[in-house]
Design a protein around this motif. Structure first.
Motif, short mmCIF file in Angstrom:
data_model
loop_
_atom_site.label_atom_id
_atom_site.label_comp_id
_atom_site.label_asym_id
_atom_site.label_seq_id
_atom_site.Cartn_x
_atom_site.Cartn_y
_atom_site.Cartn_z
N ALA B 177 41.36 144.59 69.92
CA ALA B 177 40.89 144.99 68.61
C ALA B 177 41.63 146.24 68.17
N GLU B 178 41.82 146.34 66.88
CA GLU B 178 42.40 147.54 66.30
C GLU B 178 41.47 147.99 65.20
N GLN B 179 41.23 149.28 65.13
CA GLN B 179 40.38 149.72 64.03
C GLN B 179 40.94 150.95 63.37
N VAL B 180 40.72 151.00 62.08
CA VAL B 180 41.13 152.15 61.29
C VAL B 180 39.87 152.69 60.63
N VAL B 181 39.73 154.00 60.66
CA VAL B 181 38.55 154.62 60.08
C VAL B 181 38.98 155.42 58.86
N ARG B 182 38.29 155.21 57.76
CA ARG B 182 38.62 155.93 56.54
C ARG B 182 37.36 156.53 55.92
N ALA B 183 37.54 157.64 55.24
CA ALA B 183 36.48 158.20 54.42
C ALA B 183 36.92 158.05 52.98
N ARG B 184 36.03 157.55 52.11
CA ARG B 184 36.41 157.43 50.71
C ARG B 184 35.16 157.27 49.86
N LEU B 185 35.36 157.31 48.56
CA LEU B 185 34.25 157.03 47.68
C LEU B 185 34.12 155.52 47.54
N PRO B 186 32.91 155.00 47.64
CA PRO B 186 32.72 153.55 47.60
C PRO B 186 32.88 153.02 46.18
N ASP B 187 33.20 151.74 46.06
CA ASP B 187 33.14 151.14 44.73
C ASP B 187 31.67 150.84 44.40
N ARG B 188 31.44 150.42 43.18
CA ARG B 188 30.05 150.31 42.74
C ARG B 188 29.24 149.30 43.56
N GLU B 189 29.87 148.18 43.88
CA GLU B 189 29.12 147.15 44.61
C GLU B 189 28.62 147.66 45.96
N ILE B 190 29.53 148.31 46.68
CA ILE B 190 29.14 148.85 47.98
C ILE B 190 28.05 149.91 47.81
N ARG B 191 28.21 150.74 46.81
CA ARG B 191 27.24 151.80 46.60
C ARG B 191 25.86 151.22 46.33
N GLN B 192 25.83 150.14 45.57
CA GLN B 192 24.53 149.53 45.28
C GLN B 192 23.95 148.84 46.51
N LEU B 193 24.80 148.12 47.22
CA LEU B 193 24.29 147.41 48.40
C LEU B 193 23.75 148.37 49.45
N LEU B 194 24.38 149.53 49.56
CA LEU B 194 23.95 150.49 50.58
C LEU B 194 22.98 151.53 50.02
N ASP B 195 22.67 151.39 48.75
CA ASP B 195 21.69 152.28 48.14
C ASP B 195 22.12 153.74 48.29
N MET B 196 23.35 154.02 47.89
CA MET B 196 23.92 155.35 48.12
C MET B 196 23.80 156.24 46.89
N ALA B 197 23.81 157.54 47.16
CA ALA B 197 23.75 158.53 46.09
C ALA B 197 25.09 158.61 45.37
#
Lengths: 255, 255
Positions: B177-197
């Motif tokens: 497995a290979e994984q990449v970790v990123r920090a970013r601002l989510p798009d709207r769909e993700i923000r809604q699904l995760l109930d984010m501020a």
DNA sequence: CGCGCTAACCTGTATATACAACTACCGGGG
DNA sequence: CCCCGGTAGTTGTATATACAGGTTAGCGCG
């Protein structure tokens, strides 16, 4: 100071790693076979095998029975020590690393720092803040605490030339590390030091490192989210288990 | 599919791991010595040595020359598979895992997905989107692509009951497995699904997994930055640093 | 009683050897 | 021309053996 001799297989590993990180061996290049190492280095094949096998486990090379051993094509060095030494990581990309020392003071451990290092509040620590740049662009703020009695010469170091990580690993063998990765909005100081945009998230790696069972250093490594990512890879399962997949399924069915 | 015979050293490892995870061997307990394994399992000492040495590298046991081999006292299971299965991770915290399937369709690989899986654009893939909840709070959006010919029954699965990861590991041994970790601002769909501020960053793990040398699945795992962190740890350096012997000696003198 | 020495056991490393399985290449026969 | 098989080189595994060095327990001697 009678230091134990470095094992022969480790010398072989070091030699090959050196040839990779110096650029002499590039990704995809063929590494000497076990039999070639036997002849060139005067070791037994089992010793050469151990060296190459461990390099495989650590991600430096890949081996194909019947063909040979080849330098891995993705991030040979980063997954072993990961963020450990950002200067090496930048150099491996062929870029220029520079660093500015923002702070380098003696302080007393408090709160999160004392807790992370398992010491009482008030224990003397050194606090170092360094901004690392890749081709001039800031890419990491290293905010590090070191137990004072473990590295008493810390304040005398020139961390613009040698990173704190490199210094610490030079004076003591670090045996274990724990890291936590977080995404969050940076505070103003970090945002300014990293020259970040408004509302740009930061990727923070919070890392504790042990030497001989004792936590000796605690660091927060702040990275700009728009310009940095963390890469790792591993083999999640042993090579040879047809059976293990079934076990996993049973376990999930049990619920 | 002729499955390769499982090597003897791997059988020894599996046996010891089984005794540890079943609770028969508890942290601090002594594991059979190399010579005991030679007698009990009818293997050569080098084979027993390899089994115990690899278990050491993987964090299951610790070895002390002159004394013996002992079960490690911290964790044993988590560092091998890391983020592999969020359901197990939540269960391990004693919390309740639930999941909602947002999408489960057949599609064609395009752009980043095709590139990550090393297939031509247009190759049939299954696309699954699942929201994972911990005690009802959304904590991960799993956005996963699977090569259709590798797991043809994907669309028939109930991913609310068994996670895609668990399903995939049940039908094939994943080797890398290979994984990449990123920090970013989510798009709207993700923000809604995760109930984010507003302006809450997300932590994204982008993971590719191989089976038999072939990339078979690609996933983006989106997590809310304020409620999630990624933990890992490892032994960053090889056993045999030049400096280590001195420190070890100091430690034994202290006692 | 206490100290030091020794024997037994342990891990760590290294070598020589052997066989199996896989791969690439070359040459001969159809 | 193409396929087939042999061969050399490679990795993967396993064994028997050897020596060095750390650790512990016990025994004997002062």
């Amino acid at each position: 100071m009678s230091r134990t001799a470095i094992p022969r297989y480790q010398q072989l590993k070091d030699g090959i790693i050196e040839r990779i990180s110096s650029g002499e061996l590039r990704p995809g290049d063929r590494v000497p076979s076990e039999n070639e190492l036997v002849l060139a280095e005067s070791v037994s094949r089992m010793t050469a095998n151990r060296a190459l096998r461990e390099l495989t486990d650590e991600g430096y090379v890949e081996r194909v029975a019947g063909r040979g051993t080849f330098v891995s094509d993705f991030r040979a060095q980063s997954h072993v020590r990961e963020v450990q030494n950002i200067a090496e990581e930048i150099a491996a990309r062929g870029h220029r690393h520079t660093a500015d020392v923002i702070a380098r003071v003696q302080a007393e451990a408090r709160g999160e720092v004392a807790q992370a290092l398992h010491v009482d509040a008030g224990t003397p620590v050194f606090h170092v803040v360094v901004v690392h740049r890749e081709n001039g662009t800031p890419i990491q703020v290293e905010d590090r605490y070191v137990l004072a009695d473990f590295a008493p010469d810390t304040l005398a170091q020139d961390f613009a030339r040698q990173t704190p990580s490199a210094y610490l690993t030079s004076i003591m063998p670090l045996t274990e590390a724990e890291q936590v990765v977080r995404a969050r909005l940076p505070d103003r100081e970090i945002r300014q030091l990293l020259d970040m945009a408004d509302y740009e998230p930061e990727l923070v790696v919070i890392r504790r490192t042990w030497a001989n069972g004792r936590a000796v250093t605690f660091a927060r490594l702040h990275h700009p989210g728009n310009r940095y990512e963390l890469v790792g890879h591993h083999k999640p399962y042993a090579q040879h288990d047809a059976a293990r997949a079934d076990v996993v399924q049973l376990e999930s069915l049990k619920k």
